[in-house]
Scaffold this active site. Structure first.
Site, PDB file in Angstrom:
ATOM      1  N   ASP A   9       2.161  -5.130   4.981  1.00 56.42           N
ATOM      2  CA  ASP A   9       1.244  -4.263   5.718  1.00 56.42           C
ATOM      3  C   ASP A   9      -0.092  -4.998   5.842  1.00 56.42           C
ATOM      4  OD1 ASP A   9       3.315  -2.502   5.516  1.00 56.42           O
ATOM      5  OD2 ASP A   9       2.275  -1.067   4.228  1.00 56.42           O
ATOM      6  N   ASP A 131       8.584   8.876  10.482  1.00 61.16           N
ATOM      7  CA  ASP A 131       7.768   9.063   9.280  1.00 61.16           C
ATOM      8  C   ASP A 131       7.631  10.556   9.041  1.00 61.16           C
ATOM      9  OD1 ASP A 131       7.441   6.274   9.259  1.00 61.16           O
ATOM     10  OD2 ASP A 131       5.712   6.411  10.575  1.00 61.16           O
TER      11      ASP A 131
END
Length: 241
Positions: A9, A131
């Site tokens: 990330d 998500d």
């Protein structure tokens, strides 16, 4: 055999991890994503999940140079997500070296646009980002929960030819307390043809073993690697890639 996919990330060009998607919990693990990717490849990983967290928050791709460097210095199969909002973004990300693009917020906000991308670039070029928080799909870097419920969302895109799905239980992300194995198993029972990638909560090798035993095709994890929670030599012996 379950596929093991480490995550990188990126915020401001550096490797970070968040907890439950909260940008205030940012922890930097490395300054050079390409160097981290090389280390992961040397460990035996063959795939890589790259998230442009700046892009997810700002709604435009922000860390494309990092993707380019990773692609140039490794032979890993890369999927990239965060801030992709136009067909030109899709082209740029593919040209930068990604094999697939993870599409989440746009799939909720502008499904017809994403349908056009599928028609132009092919469904195999995309991973549907699902998500989930309390049964609803979250968008915009997990800042907002939409009205879309998980299973109808997956079914709608499966009907458009989308087979690859990355599902993250946001409440478990970065917590290292175990993944939502039953959630992922229930998805596979409902839609056995999906190439489902589980994400969120992996904290030890036993968590990955549980996902494999549940028949989950793949898992993304990152913090457990960076925090030294997993014996990677043992993991690769159990699940050679």
């Amino acid at each position: 055999m379950i596929r093991l996919i480490p995550a990188i990330d990126i915020i401001d060009g550096r490797c970070v991890r968040l907890t439950r998607g909260d940008y205030a919990t940012e922890k930097v693990y490395a300054d050079d994503p390409a160097a981290m990717a090389r280390q992961l490849e040397d460990m035996g990983f063959r795939s890589l999940h790259v998230v442009d967290l700046d892009g997810a928050r700002l709604r435009h791709v922000a860390n494309l140079p990092a993707l380019e460097r990773i692609a140039q210095c490794t032979g890993m199969s890369i999927d990239f997500g965060g801030g992709i909002t136009t067909a030109n973004d899709v082209r740029r990300v593919l040209a930068a070296g990604a094999r697939q693009l993870t599409i989440g917020s746009m799939a909720v906000r502008q499904p017809e646009t994403v349908a056009a991308w599928i028609e132009e670039f092919g469904a195999e070029s995309f991973i549907l980002g699902a998500d989930v928080r309390e049964g609803h799909i979250s968008i915009n870097g997990w800042k907002h929960d939409s009205d879309c419920q998980l299973m109808p969302f997956l079914a709608a895109y499966a009907a458009r030819g989308m087979r690859h799905v990355l599902c993250t239980d946001i409440t478990r992300d970065g917590m290292l307390q175990g993944p939502a194995t039953e959630l992922y198993a229930s998805i596979m029972r409902e839609m056995p043809g999906l190439d489902l990638i589980a994400s969120g909560g992996v904290g030890c090798t036993a968590d990955i073993e549980a996902l494999a035993e549940a028949g989950i095709p793949a898992v993304v994890f990152g913090k457990a690697i960076y925090e030294g929670r997993i014996d990677l030599a043992d993991l690769m012996q159990r699940f050679p890639q």
